[in-house]
Design an enzyme around this catalytic site. Sequence first.
Site, short mmCIF file in Angstrom:
data_model
loop_
_atom_site.label_atom_id
_atom_site.label_comp_id
_atom_site.label_asym_id
_atom_site.label_seq_id
_atom_site.Cartn_x
_atom_site.Cartn_y
_atom_site.Cartn_z
N HIS A 104 5.01 -15.60 -2.94
CA HIS A 104 5.09 -15.66 -4.41
C HIS A 104 5.96 -16.81 -4.97
O HIS A 104 6.99 -16.58 -5.62
CB HIS A 104 5.54 -14.33 -5.00
CG HIS A 104 6.61 -13.60 -4.25
ND1 HIS A 104 7.79 -14.18 -3.85
CD2 HIS A 104 6.67 -12.31 -3.82
CE1 HIS A 104 8.54 -13.29 -3.23
NE2 HIS A 104 7.87 -12.15 -3.19
N LEU A 136 0.81 -1.22 0.00
CA LEU A 136 0.00 0.00 0.00
C LEU A 136 0.84 1.27 0.00
O LEU A 136 0.31 2.37 -0.11
CB LEU A 136 -0.95 0.00 1.20
CG LEU A 136 -2.02 -1.10 1.18
CD1 LEU A 136 -2.91 -1.01 2.40
CD2 LEU A 136 -2.86 -1.03 -0.10
N ASP A 167 0.34 -9.80 -4.50
CA ASP A 167 1.60 -9.05 -4.54
C ASP A 167 1.38 -7.74 -5.29
O ASP A 167 2.22 -7.31 -6.10
CB ASP A 167 2.73 -9.87 -5.18
CG ASP A 167 4.11 -9.26 -4.92
OD1 ASP A 167 4.21 -8.27 -4.16
OD2 ASP A 167 5.10 -9.78 -5.49
#
Length: 425
Positions: free
Chosen positions: A230, A59, A303
Site C-alpha cells: 500500500h 479474510l 487491502d
Amino acid sequence: MSAYLITNVSVVGGPPTDLLIRDGVVAEVADNLSAPDATVVDGTGLVALPGLVDLHTHLREPGREDAETVESGSRAAALGGYTAVCAMANTSPVADTAGVVEQVWRLGREAGLVDVQPIGAVTVGLAGERLAELGAMADSAARVRIFSDDGHCVADPKLMRRALEYVKAFDGIIAQHAEEPRLTEGAQMHEGEVSTRLGLIGWPAVAEEAIIARDVLLAEHVGSRLHVCHVSTAGSVEVLRQAKARGVRVTAEVTPHHLLLTDERAETYDPVFKVNPPLRTAADIAALHAALADGVIDIIATDHAPHAVEDKECEWAYARPGMLGLETALSIALDVLGPEWDLIAERMSRTPARIAGLTGHGVDPAPGVPANLTVVDPAARRTIEPAELASRSRNTPYARMTLPGRIVATFLRGEPTVLDGKAVK
C-alpha cells in the site's frame, strides 16, 4: 465438466469474438463458434479479462469470523472478478506456523470460489522480535512464498535483513508494511493542513518513505525480493523509481482507495475513512496515478480490510483502520484509468499472479489456458449499497457512490462462480 460459450465478447479490449470454455480450459477463441452442449452467455458489449488476482486481502479467519470468513471473503472476491487472493497473516491465531496457513488454505479450497493463497507472518505473533517458521510454512501444503507482518512494520533492520536472507533460499518475498512506528505514535490521519485544522495527530509521509528507503537498500545488499504494501506518498514513488533504476528486486502495490480518496474525507470524522496508511493529498494521488501507469508501482491490491460494526461505528480515535475493497476494486480502476484494458489486466491480474507465483492465473484467455477469467460490462454503472455486499462487514468508503463497470461473470477453472452478476453458490 460444464461447457460455456461466451459470444461476441471483447478479449482484453480486442475485437468481438466467441470464447468457448470446456473441461476447465479455454477450448477455442474464434468467430462464429458453435457448441450445442454449451451454456451460452451473450457477451455483446462485454470485455473478458484474465481473472483478477489480489496480493493483499484480509479474510479474518481464524479468529474474527464476525468480520469476515474465508468463505464470505471468497464470495466477495468472486463478485469483484477475482479468481485468486492472497490472505494476510494477521488472524487470531496469527498465521505464523505451518498449521495455521494450512488451515486457511484448506478453508479456501472448501469454499471453492477463488484460490486462496495464504501469506505467512514474518515474525512470531507479528511482534517484530523473532522470525516465524518461514521454512516450515514454505514447505507446507500451502506452499507459502510471501511473508508479511502487515498491520505492523518489521521495524528492526537486523531482523528485516535476516528475513530477506532466509527467503532468498526459495525465492520468497518479504512484503513490508512501511511505517516507522516511532514517527506515527498516536497518529490518526495524514500529517498536513487537514490534520492541523482538525486537531488530529498526523501520520507523516516520511514515516513510510524512510522504511522503504531502508528496505530497498537491504534488499539490494542481500539480493532478495522485497514487496512494498500500500504505497501512499509521492516521496515513496521516487524512492521506488530510483531503486528500480538500480535493478533492486522490489515490487510495489497501490490500493484503490489511495488512488481515489484524499485526506479531506476525514473532515466528516466518519471512521469509514480511517485507514493505515492514511488517505493522503491530491498531489500524492497524482504521483500514484503516474507511477501506476509507468510501472514504478506494479499492481493494484485491495487491502480489503473488513471490520465488525463495533470496531468501525465509534469515535474516530477508537476506530480500527481499514476499508472493504474486493467488490469495488475494478470499478475504481475503471474510474481512475478509464477503459485501458491491457493496463488493467497487467496491474490487476498478470503481474500480481507473477509476483505470487500463482500458476494458471494472470493468463489472458486463449486456447489451452486454464479458464480463470472474468467478464465485465464496462458500460454499466452501479450505486454501491453496503447492505448488498457479500462481505460480512459494511465498512465501504464508497457507500452510495455510483461507479462504472459491473462484473457479469467469473470463472474458476472453467466453472462459474458468478453468472449474471450473482454468486453461483
